[in-house]
Write an enzyme that holds these catalytic residues in place. Sequence first.
Site, PDB file in Angstrom:
ATOM      1  N   GLU A  21       1.081  -0.920   0.217  1.00 23.96           N
ATOM      2  CA  GLU A  21       0.383  -0.052   0.222  1.00 23.96           C
ATOM      3  C   GLU A  21       1.083   1.360  -0.157  1.00 23.96           C
ATOM      4  OE1 GLU A  21      -3.486  -0.231   2.715  1.00 23.96           O
ATOM      5  OE2 GLU A  21      -2.876  -2.636   3.291  1.00 23.96           O
ATOM      6  N   SER A 142      -5.974  -3.532   3.000  1.00 30.00           N
ATOM      7  CA  SER A 142      -6.599  -2.431   2.081  1.00 30.00           C
ATOM      8  C   SER A 142      -6.702  -3.970   1.145  1.00 30.00           C
ATOM      9  CB  SER A 142      -6.327  -2.127   0.758  1.00 30.00           C
ATOM     10  OG  SER A 142      -6.319  -1.150   0.456  1.00 30.00           O
ATOM     11  N   TYR A 208      -9.024   3.137  -4.513  1.00 29.66           N
ATOM     12  CA  TYR A 208      -8.066   4.461  -5.189  1.00 29.66           C
ATOM     13  C   TYR A 208      -7.815   4.630  -6.814  1.00 29.66           C
ATOM     14  CZ  TYR A 208      -7.055   2.606  -0.666  1.00 29.66           C
ATOM     15  OH  TYR A 208      -6.787   2.283   1.091  1.00 29.66           O
ATOM     16  N   ARG A 253     -11.350   2.546  11.444  1.00 26.36           N
ATOM     17  CA  ARG A 253     -12.267   2.258  10.649  1.00 26.36           C
ATOM     18  C   ARG A 253     -12.957   1.144  10.667  1.00 26.36           C
ATOM     19  NH1 ARG A 253     -10.969   2.911   5.964  1.00 26.36           N
ATOM     20  NH2 ARG A 253     -11.747   0.627   5.482  1.00 26.36           N
ATOM     21  N   ASP A 255     -14.766  -1.852   9.290  1.00 22.93           N
ATOM     22  CA  ASP A 255     -15.767  -2.356   8.338  1.00 22.93           C
ATOM     23  C   ASP A 255     -16.986  -3.513   8.417  1.00 22.93           C
ATOM     24  OD1 ASP A 255     -14.261  -0.644   6.871  1.00 22.93           O
ATOM     25  OD2 ASP A 255     -13.187  -2.502   5.942  1.00 22.93           O
ATOM     26  N   GLU A 268     -14.244  -5.916  10.056  1.00 17.85           N
ATOM     27  CA  GLU A 268     -12.192  -6.358  10.081  1.00 17.85           C
ATOM     28  C   GLU A 268     -12.166  -4.329  10.872  1.00 17.85           C
ATOM     29  OE1 GLU A 268      -9.265  -5.087   6.583  1.00 17.85           O
ATOM     30  OE2 GLU A 268     -10.684  -6.786   6.125  1.00 17.85           O
ATOM     31  N   ASN A 270      -9.097  -1.541  10.591  1.00 23.60           N
ATOM     32  CA  ASN A 270      -8.646  -0.778  10.005  1.00 23.60           C
ATOM     33  C   ASN A 270      -7.925   0.536  11.412  1.00 23.60           C
ATOM     34  OD1 ASN A 270      -8.689  -1.722   7.360  1.00 23.60           O
ATOM     35  ND2 ASN A 270     -11.075  -1.014   7.585  1.00 23.60           N
ATOM     36  N   GLY A 274      -6.686   4.203   5.547  1.00 22.01           N
ATOM     37  CA  GLY A 274      -6.242   5.521   4.669  1.00 22.01           C
ATOM     38  C   GLY A 274      -6.701   7.331   4.935  1.00 22.01           C
TER      39      GLY A 274
END
Length: 312
Positions: A21, A142, A208, A253, A255, A268, A270, A274
């Site tokens: 990443e 990611s 992205y 964050r 999900d 999951e 994070n 990002g």
Amino acid sequence: MTRRKELPKKIAVLMGGPGSERDVSLATGRGVSKALRSLGTEVMEIDVRDENFQLPKDVDLAFLTIHGTFGEDGQLQRILERRGIAYTGDGVEGSEIAFDKIRSKEKFREHGVTTPPWEIIHSGQRPTLPLPIVVKPPRQGSTVGVVIVKNESEIESAISEAAKYGRELLIEKFVSGRELTIGILGDQALPILEIIPKGGFYDFTNKYPFLNPQAGGGAEHVCPAKIGAAKTEEIQQLAVRAFRSLGLQVYARVDVLLPDDAPPTVLEVNNIPGMTEASLLPEAAAAAGISYVDLCTRIIALSRARTEGKPR
């Protein structure tokens, strides 16, 4: 809220990293650097390629923007602690657990956080969960190496793809539902953001699109998501419980999937999400009235509170 005069005088923004990443991290790092410079603090951008990166001796804080392997998994945190340098985000143990999808699942189960059924296999073994399933390398970020398998004929290639990143694989029951993500800042759950991918699922290309415009990726984001008040509160509370179950305190964050006919379920967490122009956390923060610059200063304040034992 961290005011300008309370910001560290010299901040090193650590970006890049050796993982998959890297390009996203460089974009995040540039965004954070610009925001912090707008507050008048001295900012140095450090492109980290391995553990031998150099920092000036008088750095007051390292702002971590390295996603995925090395940056998010506790390695970088351990190096900085050995060097006696304060940094943003959670500590070594929380980072290790959050980044490891298997250890995260074990913590979710232990703390009663709803998550799709799962099993662990090694490359060469076949899953026992009924199709459709999701094959995941447990220590990549990611959606790297993640494959959804709907037919028997796809199992072998999916396992081969995921096994490129390690011998141990997480097999998860595929759950169909609305794709949601919830930013967490300390004790605060931000407005729910719904992701509606243009095609397939929310993979690296859809996350992205600016990194690969020819791929035609991208996704529609709806924030706040069109979900009733009671269900919104239920999902936000679930996200905070997932965050806390991993021992996290600063920001992340989460999900979540929302099926039509079942409770919301956590995929999951994070722990260095990002913060690029296309990223979800700044978008959710903006919906809560928190600007990009304010988001950066809140991350710094929460990070200091974690190490200094101050109330959040």
